[in-house]
Design a protein around this motif. Structure first.
Motif, PDB file in Angstrom:
ATOM      1  N   UNK A  43       0.815  -1.224   0.000  1.00 43.43           N
ATOM      2  CA  UNK A  43       0.000   0.000   0.000  1.00 43.43           C
ATOM      3  C   UNK A  43       0.846   1.271   0.000  1.00 43.43           C
ATOM      4  N   UNK A  44       2.170   1.126   0.199  1.00 44.76           N
ATOM      5  CA  UNK A  44       3.014   2.325   0.276  1.00 44.76           C
ATOM      6  C   UNK A  44       4.203   2.225  -0.685  1.00 44.76           C
ATOM      7  N   UNK A  45       4.625   3.372  -1.197  1.00 39.09           N
ATOM      8  CA  UNK A  45       5.824   3.427  -2.022  1.00 39.09           C
ATOM      9  C   UNK A  45       7.055   3.534  -1.139  1.00 39.09           C
ATOM     10  N   UNK A  46       6.908   4.249  -0.028  1.00 29.92           N
ATOM     11  CA  UNK A  46       7.979   4.349   0.955  1.00 29.92           C
ATOM     12  C   UNK A  46       7.371   4.678   2.298  1.00 29.92           C
ATOM     13  N   UNK A  47       8.082   4.319   3.347  1.00 30.94           N
ATOM     14  CA  UNK A  47       7.574   4.562   4.689  1.00 30.94           C
ATOM     15  C   UNK A  47       7.996   3.461   5.641  1.00 30.94           C
ATOM     16  N   UNK A  48       7.359   3.435   6.795  1.00 34.41           N
ATOM     17  CA  UNK A  48       7.732   2.488   7.848  1.00 34.41           C
ATOM     18  C   UNK A  48       6.517   1.665   8.263  1.00 34.41           C
ATOM     19  N   UNK A  49       6.735   0.371   8.364  1.00 31.71           N
ATOM     20  CA  UNK A  49       5.702  -0.550   8.842  1.00 31.71           C
ATOM     21  C   UNK A  49       6.255  -1.273  10.056  1.00 31.71           C
ATOM     22  N   UNK A  50       5.456  -1.363  11.100  1.00 31.90           N
ATOM     23  CA  UNK A  50       5.843  -2.134  12.279  1.00 31.90           C
ATOM     24  C   UNK A  50       4.904  -3.322  12.396  1.00 31.90           C
ATOM     25  N   UNK A  51       5.462  -4.510  12.260  1.00 30.13           N
ATOM     26  CA  UNK A  51       4.682  -5.735  12.407  1.00 30.13           C
ATOM     27  C   UNK A  51       4.954  -6.323  13.783  1.00 30.13           C
ATOM     28  N   UNK A  52       3.887  -6.655  14.490  1.00 30.97           N
ATOM     29  CA  UNK A  52       4.003  -7.215  15.839  1.00 30.97           C
ATOM     30  C   UNK A  52       3.625  -8.692  15.775  1.00 30.97           C
ATOM     31  N   UNK A  53       4.523  -9.564  16.239  1.00 32.81           N
ATOM     32  CA  UNK A  53       4.257 -11.006  16.259  1.00 32.81           C
ATOM     33  C   UNK A  53       4.571 -11.550  17.646  1.00 32.81           C
ATOM     34  N   UNK A  54       4.086 -12.753  17.900  1.00 24.93           N
ATOM     35  CA  UNK A  54       4.242 -13.302  19.248  1.00 24.93           C
ATOM     36  C   UNK A  54       5.022 -14.615  19.289  1.00 24.93           C
ATOM     37  N   UNK A  55       5.787 -14.900  18.222  1.00 22.67           N
ATOM     38  CA  UNK A  55       6.630 -16.094  18.261  1.00 22.67           C
ATOM     39  C   UNK A  55       7.843 -15.895  17.352  1.00 22.67           C
ATOM     40  N   UNK A  56       8.906 -16.645  17.671  1.00 21.57           N
ATOM     41  CA  UNK A  56      10.180 -16.454  16.979  1.00 21.57           C
ATOM     42  C   UNK A  56      10.123 -16.848  15.511  1.00 21.57           C
ATOM     43  N   UNK A  57       9.346 -17.874  15.183  1.00 21.43           N
ATOM     44  CA  UNK A  57       9.264 -18.317  13.790  1.00 21.43           C
ATOM     45  C   UNK A  57       8.628 -17.236  12.927  1.00 21.43           C
ATOM     46  N   UNK A  58       7.531 -16.654  13.390  1.00 25.60           N
ATOM     47  CA  UNK A  58       6.902 -15.565  12.640  1.00 25.60           C
ATOM     48  C   UNK A  58       7.854 -14.392  12.498  1.00 25.60           C
ATOM     49  N   UNK A  59       8.595 -14.098  13.561  1.00 25.39           N
ATOM     50  CA  UNK A  59       9.578 -13.011  13.492  1.00 25.39           C
ATOM     51  C   UNK A  59      10.594 -13.282  12.383  1.00 25.39           C
ATOM     52  N   UNK A  60      11.160 -14.488  12.383  1.00 25.89           N
ATOM     53  CA  UNK A  60      12.173 -14.832  11.386  1.00 25.89           C
ATOM     54  C   UNK A  60      11.611 -14.766   9.968  1.00 25.89           C
ATOM     55  N   UNK A  61      10.371 -15.243   9.796  1.00 26.98           N
ATOM     56  CA  UNK A  61       9.768 -15.259   8.467  1.00 26.98           C
ATOM     57  C   UNK A  61       9.484 -13.848   7.958  1.00 26.98           C
ATOM     58  N   UNK A  62       8.987 -12.977   8.824  1.00 24.48           N
ATOM     59  CA  UNK A  62       8.697 -11.599   8.417  1.00 24.48           C
ATOM     60  C   UNK A  62      10.001 -10.859   8.105  1.00 24.48           C
ATOM     61  N   UNK A  63      11.016 -11.058   8.935  1.00 21.98           N
ATOM     62  CA  UNK A  63      12.307 -10.406   8.695  1.00 21.98           C
ATOM     63  C   UNK A  63      12.890 -10.857   7.362  1.00 21.98           C
ATOM     64  N   UNK A  64      12.847 -12.168   7.107  1.00 20.35           N
ATOM     65  CA  UNK A  64      13.393 -12.702   5.855  1.00 20.35           C
ATOM     66  C   UNK A  64      12.629 -12.141   4.656  1.00 20.35           C
ATOM     67  N   UNK A  65      11.305 -12.069   4.768  1.00 20.76           N
ATOM     68  CA  UNK A  65      10.483 -11.528   3.686  1.00 20.76           C
ATOM     69  C   UNK A  65      10.838 -10.065   3.417  1.00 20.76           C
ATOM     70  N   UNK A  66      10.949  -9.272   4.477  1.00 24.77           N
ATOM     71  CA  UNK A  66      11.239  -7.847   4.313  1.00 24.77           C
ATOM     72  C   UNK A  66      12.614  -7.626   3.680  1.00 24.77           C
ATOM     73  N   UNK A  67      13.611  -8.386   4.134  1.00 22.94           N
ATOM     74  CA  UNK A  67      14.952  -8.245   3.566  1.00 22.94           C
ATOM     75  C   UNK A  67      14.986  -8.678   2.112  1.00 22.94           C
ATOM     76  N   UNK A  68      14.214  -9.715   1.778  1.00 25.90           N
ATOM     77  CA  UNK A  68      14.146 -10.172   0.390  1.00 25.90           C
ATOM     78  C   UNK A  68      13.537  -9.116  -0.516  1.00 25.90           C
TER      79      UNK A  68
END
Length: 198
Positions: free
Chosen positions: A25-50
């Motif tokens: 939805x954005x061309x540039x900006x900041x998104x903060x995703x809140x998760x409650x487990x380490x696997x979701x954290x790792x998956x979101x981080x990997x997706x964002x870096x990719x």
């Protein structure tokens, strides 16, 4: 622009999908995703870096706050470097069981060892090997093909195991090679490349 994505309580791959929808939805900006487990954290981080975003993670109590910066706000993007040995790596293997083929499990174990031994020796190497369902048993301690998978990883082949599957078989703590992934990434990999399913 700043967007918060509350993905607490969501099962894989929903946190990644929710993050992707927000990023789209954005061309540039900041998104903060809140998760409650380490696997979701790792998956979101990997997706964002990719997706060429800057990522920082803060742990607060039982929750992870993943700050993702997209676009010009994240500064200069480094170019993607392709090493010569990466050329020709167009195949992805999806391994859905811990034996090769159906029928005798004893024979299937012999064949799966032979399969991965051959993969190590054959060029070009695959880009990625994905493991799901009982296939994740091959990436943990005591696996009959662990040496072969570690050899592949050392040569740049991405080894990824389904986090939901590791949880189901209670094997997450025994993972011995590669990383943990989710169904969103698995779908991305098998649709973007030449995929072979076993």
């Amino acid at each position: 622009m700043s967007i918060n994505v509350d993905a607490r309580g969501l099962n894989c791959p929903q946190p990644v999908i929710a993050t992707k929808k927000a990023l789209d939805t954005i061309a540039e900006g900041v998104i903060t995703t809140i998760v409650d487990n380490a696997v979701s954290k790792e998956n979101v981080v990997k997706f964002a870096k990719a997706n060429s975003c800057d990522v920082t993670v803060a742990e607060k109590g039982d929750h992870f706050y993943i700050t993702i910066t997209k676009g010009a706000a994240n500064g200069l993007s480094l170019p993607v470097v392709t090493f010569p040995e990466d050329l020709g790596r167009t195949h992805v293997f999806l391994i859905t069981q811990n034996t090769f083929g159906h029928g005798s499990s004893e024979l299937g174990t012999i064949l799966i060892k032979s399969f991965f031994f051959t993969m190590v020796e054959k060029e070009p190497l695959p880009k990625t090997v994905l493991f799901a369902n009982s296939g994740v048993k091959l990436t943990v301690e005591g696996s009959p093909v662990l040496d072969h998978l570690q050899a592949l990883a050392a040569r740049g082949v991405e080894i990824l195991s389904c986090g939901t599957c590791l949880d189901y078989y209670q094997l997450k703590e025994q993972l011995a090679v590669g990383g943990i992934t989710n169904m969103y990434t698995i779908m991305d990999e098998i649709t973007a490349h030449k995929a072979v399913t076993l």
